[in-house]
Structure formats: structure tokens, C-alpha cells
Design an enzyme around this catalytic site. Structure first.
Site, mmCIF file in Angstrom:
data_model
loop_
_atom_site.group_PDB
_atom_site.id
_atom_site.type_symbol
_atom_site.label_atom_id
_atom_site.label_comp_id
_atom_site.label_asym_id
_atom_site.label_seq_id
_atom_site.Cartn_x
_atom_site.Cartn_y
_atom_site.Cartn_z
ATOM 1 N N ARG A 1 0.850 -1.186 0.000
ATOM 2 C CA ARG A 1 0.000 0.000 0.000
ATOM 3 C C ARG A 1 0.891 1.243 0.000
ATOM 4 N NH1 ARG A 1 -3.172 -2.738 -1.823
ATOM 5 N NH2 ARG A 1 -5.149 -3.525 -0.972
ATOM 6 N N ARG B 1 -4.394 26.220 -7.913
ATOM 7 C CA ARG B 1 -3.948 24.923 -7.412
ATOM 8 C C ARG B 1 -3.401 24.121 -8.583
ATOM 9 N NH1 ARG B 1 -2.790 25.462 -2.191
ATOM 10 N NH2 ARG B 1 -4.579 26.102 -0.918
ATOM 11 N N ALA C 1 -6.658 28.115 4.987
ATOM 12 C CA ALA C 1 -6.184 26.819 5.460
ATOM 13 C C ALA C 1 -4.672 26.766 5.374
ATOM 14 C CB ALA C 1 -6.799 25.694 4.634
ATOM 15 N N LEU D 1 -0.918 24.145 6.694
ATOM 16 C CA LEU D 1 -0.336 22.964 7.320
ATOM 17 C C LEU D 1 -0.090 23.189 8.809
ATOM 18 C CD1 LEU D 1 2.408 22.050 4.690
ATOM 19 C CD2 LEU D 1 0.146 21.014 4.935
ATOM 20 N N GLU E 1 -3.199 31.095 10.289
ATOM 21 C CA GLU E 1 -3.580 31.058 8.883
ATOM 22 C C GLU E 1 -4.600 32.146 8.548
ATOM 23 O OE1 GLU E 1 -2.187 29.431 6.526
ATOM 24 O OE2 GLU E 1 -0.866 28.310 7.855
ATOM 25 N N GLU F 1 -3.398 34.735 5.722
ATOM 26 C CA GLU F 1 -4.058 34.701 4.424
ATOM 27 C C GLU F 1 -5.082 35.803 4.232
ATOM 28 O OE1 GLU F 1 -5.568 30.903 3.289
ATOM 29 O OE2 GLU F 1 -3.583 29.974 3.284
ATOM 30 N N PRO G 1 -8.506 9.274 2.636
ATOM 31 C CA PRO G 1 -7.947 8.205 3.459
ATOM 32 C C PRO G 1 -7.519 6.961 2.697
ATOM 33 C CG PRO G 1 -10.323 8.346 3.764
ATOM 34 C CD PRO G 1 -9.921 9.556 2.969
ATOM 35 N N GLU H 1 0.188 32.455 -3.430
ATOM 36 C CA GLU H 1 -0.584 33.386 -2.609
ATOM 37 C C GLU H 1 -0.460 34.837 -3.071
ATOM 38 O OE1 GLU H 1 0.645 32.602 1.378
ATOM 39 O OE2 GLU H 1 -0.521 30.752 1.527
#
Length: 208
Positions: free
Chosen positions: A41, A68, A80, A82, A97, A101, A119, A148
Site C-alpha cells: 500500500r 492549485r 487553510a 499545514l 492562517e 491569508e 484516506p 498566494e
């Protein structure tokens, strides 16, 4: 029967990391299946993320339009980012964030929902916050770079975002999940019944 996700971990016979990037990596595990067979996997290892559905006092949501590259589109999203530090308090990351942003701060924070984005192929976990009682942040604007630099900002009524989601016009995971969760909460026990901002998050444990 209670419908609830539960922790479980199948035996791993071997593991390797064939690729390590700047923020994420790819891992290959040899996993023992219920019938005893062993399969490989491959999945992306991700530090986790936070997102902020910022709702103003007129019922509009702060959204950002950003390029994106993997999907070759400019997407409307909610702020959003990390979790930059292992064990970082996700509320602090979300506040950062929203400031970086959108140069916005919020006085009222709740957990809207927690999700795994993909997932089947990535272990990314995202905590989506609801932020209310908004105002402009203090100090100078954060200096942005890369994608950005080209950000666009709007405040959009919730009903218009719901329409766009159901019409297939809005695709960002956090925006879709966040907006529909917001409406479900409003139509249910109300926004004040949402979990507190520092509610436990087993997917990404942290210290308050």
C-alpha cells in the site's frame, strides 16, 4: 449500533519511504490482510492541516480564490494551512492562517468538524474551525509568496456557497465540508453547541 469510526491497525511486515519531499513524503507498507495475504500500500504521509470557516455577523463566509497546480484550476477556498510543527495546537495554527491569508482575527472559535481528506491514499487529517466575531487583524499584512501572491478575496452568503457546492461549481474539500457542516449545525442544535476550540483531536494529538 453506534455509527462511529474506531482506531485499528493491521500488521505491517515491512515499510519503506521511496520519496521524501519538502512537506510530505510517500510511504510503502506491506500490510497483512484478513485472509493472511500481504499487499503493498502506497500513501502520502502528511503533517495535517487546519482550515477556518470565518463567518461574519451578516452571515457571509470569507473565501479566497487561489491557483492549485495539481488540478489546474483556480479554486474558491476557505483559509487553510499545514500544521508546521509536530504537536502544534491546531487552534493556534488556524489563528495564524486566518491572519496570514486574510489579515483577519476572530474572538469566537469552535471546532466545526474533523476529516480525513483522502484516506485511501493519504493520511492527511484536517480540523475545520468555525470563527466568528471577526475584525481586521492588527499590524502589517503578512508578506505572501508563490501562489498566494495572486489571491482574491470575497465574502459570500452561505446560501450562495451551498448552491455552488450542489451545482458542482465549488470543489475545494474544506470549503465543501465546512459549508455543509455549518448549515447542518445551524439546522440542528445550533452553532453554540459545537465542540470547543481545543477539543481533543486523536488524529493529531496536541497540548493545549
Amino acid at each position: 449500533m453506534t455509527i462511529k469510526d474506531t482506531p485499528e491497525e493491521w500488521e505491517i511486515r515491512a515499510t519503506e519511504t521511496p520519496f521524501t519531499g519538502n512537506k510530505t513524503s510517500v510511504r510503502t507498507d506491506e500490510v497483512v490482510m484478513p485472509d493472511g495475504s500481504v499487499v503493498r500500500r502506497d500513501y502520502q504521509v502528511h503533517p495535517g492541516s487546519v482550515a477556518v470557516l470565518a463567518l461574519d455577523d451578516t452571515g457571509r463566509v470569507l473565501v479566497i480564490r487561489q491557483y492549485r497546480h495539481p488540478v489546474r484550476q483556480k479554486l474558491w477556498e476557505i483559509p487553510a494551512g499545514l500544521l508546521d510543527v509536530p504537536g502544534e495546537n491546531p487552534l493556534h495554527a488556524a489563528q495564524r492562517e486566518l491572519y496570514e491569508e486574510a489579515h483577519v482575527k476572530a474572538e469566537d472559535w469552535r471546532v466545526l468538524t474533523d476529516v480525513y481528506t483522502t484516506p485511501g491514499g493519504c493520511d492527511e487529517a484536517v480540523r475545520i474551525f468555525l470563527a466568528r466575531d471577526l475584525s481586521e487583524a492588527d499590524g502589517e499584512r503578512f508578506e505572501v509568496e508563490h501562489e498566494e501572491i495572486d489571491l482574491e478575496y470575497e465574502r459570500v452568503p452561505v446560501d450562495e456557497l451551498v448552491r455552488g457546492v450542489l451545482a458542482g461549481e465549488l470543489h475545494n474539500n474544506c470549503l465543501v465540508v465546512g459549508v455543509l457542516s455549518l448549515v447542518a449545525a445551524q439546522n440542528g442544535e445550533g452553532l453554540d453547541a459545537l465542540r470547543p476550540a481545543e477539543a481533543p483531536w486523536p488524529a493529531r494529538p496536541f497540548e493545549a
